[in-house]
Scaffold this active site. Structure first.
Site, mmCIF file in Angstrom:
data_model
loop_
_atom_site.group_PDB
_atom_site.id
_atom_site.type_symbol
_atom_site.label_atom_id
_atom_site.label_comp_id
_atom_site.label_asym_id
_atom_site.label_seq_id
_atom_site.Cartn_x
_atom_site.Cartn_y
_atom_site.Cartn_z
ATOM 1 N N LYS A 57 9.683 9.511 13.872
ATOM 2 C CA LYS A 57 9.329 10.847 14.352
ATOM 3 C C LYS A 57 10.052 11.241 15.639
ATOM 4 O O LYS A 57 10.241 12.440 15.901
ATOM 5 C CB LYS A 57 7.819 10.944 14.575
ATOM 6 N N SER A 82 -1.356 13.405 13.628
ATOM 7 C CA SER A 82 -2.321 12.310 13.556
ATOM 8 C C SER A 82 -1.892 11.128 14.409
ATOM 9 O O SER A 82 -2.648 10.178 14.564
ATOM 10 C CB SER A 82 -2.484 11.848 12.104
ATOM 11 N N GLU A 208 3.854 8.168 -2.263
ATOM 12 C CA GLU A 208 2.614 8.648 -1.670
ATOM 13 C C GLU A 208 1.480 7.688 -1.998
ATOM 14 O O GLU A 208 1.536 6.988 -3.014
ATOM 15 C CB GLU A 208 2.229 10.021 -2.251
ATOM 16 N N GLY A 212 -3.543 10.623 -1.891
ATOM 17 C CA GLY A 212 -2.853 11.759 -1.274
ATOM 18 C C GLY A 212 -1.617 12.159 -2.044
ATOM 19 O O GLY A 212 -0.493 12.118 -1.529
ATOM 20 N N ASP A 214 -0.445 15.016 -3.112
ATOM 21 C CA ASP A 214 -0.201 16.460 -3.112
ATOM 22 C C ASP A 214 1.245 16.815 -3.447
ATOM 23 O O ASP A 214 1.495 17.791 -4.161
ATOM 24 C CB ASP A 214 -0.596 17.079 -1.755
ATOM 25 N N SER A 308 9.156 3.630 7.771
ATOM 26 C CA SER A 308 9.057 4.766 8.685
ATOM 27 C C SER A 308 8.428 4.477 10.036
ATOM 28 O O SER A 308 8.676 5.198 10.997
ATOM 29 C CB SER A 308 8.301 5.920 8.017
#
Length: 325
Positions: A57, A82, A208, A212, A214, A308
């Site tokens: 990030k 989060s 995923e 979750g 989506d 990640s």
């Protein structure tokens, strides 16, 4: 949603790489012969758990923050997250001499909140199951005159995240497939833009947690689908719908989405700790979980994986590896 002009291009990712040089870490690429044997392919792990703030990030946050004007930096930066994007924006703001205000869920991992505060950010909390973090952050930014940097729904953020894949491919050469975790979709959008821009035939696989799904549902429906906020150990992927901009990229460039269970994530965390001696947080372990559990079929000979992040405190890591939450 489709767009005539993509929100992020290979040139944008390359420009972000130039901007991040000497600021972000060029993270290592690791291999395990045991992992290769279990998967039946050469697996190359881009270890963003060694990135600044412990996750990819920082790439997107700094790329976006560094493009703000002096006047914007003087007023400060707002974000919602989060945990990992929260830390990334807090550190990017500190590096650039700005202040940061971060909207975080009340149940964010304590280690991530402590790290965010440690970088000097102010924390504003909300209930992730009843509150709208975007609305809260937008209202806060408007009230205080802050520049809002979202965790994925921003071209400069996506471009910054894509530099992880760019570095991996520079080091490894052409790969048959690249696996990344998918939450809001920024890492995948940037990675797919970089990878397919360099090697159009590369297979882009997103992963995923089962609770979750989506993005998988959205790709199958051809439109963004919303689900109830998922409950999963992969807190960085506990989202109810893909981003609008990220989905516009991923629906064009992602070849498939696979799902993994929380137990498979735990097993992947244990495996890389025991075999590679590295700590990976649940969201960062989902692509490895997909490989180790055989969720990805027809594997090519050489596979890239973006690990990640590694932001999980020692107590929770031990608890998760023992089968807890």
């Amino acid at each position: 949603m489709t767009t005539t002009t993509p929100p992020v291009t290979l040139e944008d990712v390359q420009d972000a790489a130039t901007r991040l040089k000497g600021v972000a870490h060029r993270t290592p690429v690791l291999r395990s012969r045991t992992l290769d044997a279990l998967v039946g392919a050469e697996v190359l792990l881009k270890c963003e758990n060694f990135q600044r703030v412990g996750a990819f990030k920082f790439r997107g946050a700094y790329n976006a923050a560094s493009r703000l004007t002096p006047a914007q930096l003087a007023r400060g930066i707002a974000a919602y997250s989060s945990g990992n994007h929260a830390q990334a924006v807090a550190l990017a703001a500190r590096e650039l001499g700005a202040t940061a205000v971060i909207v975080m869920p009340e149940d964010a991992p304590p280690s991530k909140r402590a790290a965010t505060e440690g970088y000097g950010a102010e924390i504003v909390t909300y209930d992730r199951y009843t509150g709208d973090r975007v609305a809260i952050a937008e209202a806060l930014a408007a009230e205080r005159g802050l520049a809002l940097i979202p965790p994925y729904e921003h071209p400069h953020v996506m471009a910054g995240q894509g530099t992880a894949a760019l570095e991996l491919l520079e080091e490894t050469g052409e790969l048959g497939a690249l696996l990344t975790p998918v939450g809001g979709g920024g890492l995948m959008a940037g990675s797919a833009t970089a990878a397919k821009g360099l090697h159009p035939d590369i297979r882009m696989v997103g992963v995923e947690p089962e609770a979750g799904d989506d993005t998988k549902r959205s790709l199958e429906a051809g439109r963004r689908v919303s689900i109830p906020v998922p409950k999963t150990i992969a807190d960085g992927q506990a989202l109810h719908t893909p981003g609008e901009l990220t989905f516009s990229v991923n629906r064009r460039l992602v070849d498939e989405i696979v799902l993994v269970s929380d137990d498979e994530i735990r097993e992947a965390m244990r495996f890389v700790f025991e075999r590679l001696k590295i700590v990976v947080e649940p969201s960062g372990a989902t692509p490895l979980a997909a490989l180790l559990s055989g969720r990805v079929s027809g594997l090519p000979d050489r596979i890239g994986v973006i690990v990640s992040g590694g932001n999980v405190d020692a107590e929770r890591f031990a608890r998760l590896c023992a089968g807890g939450v």
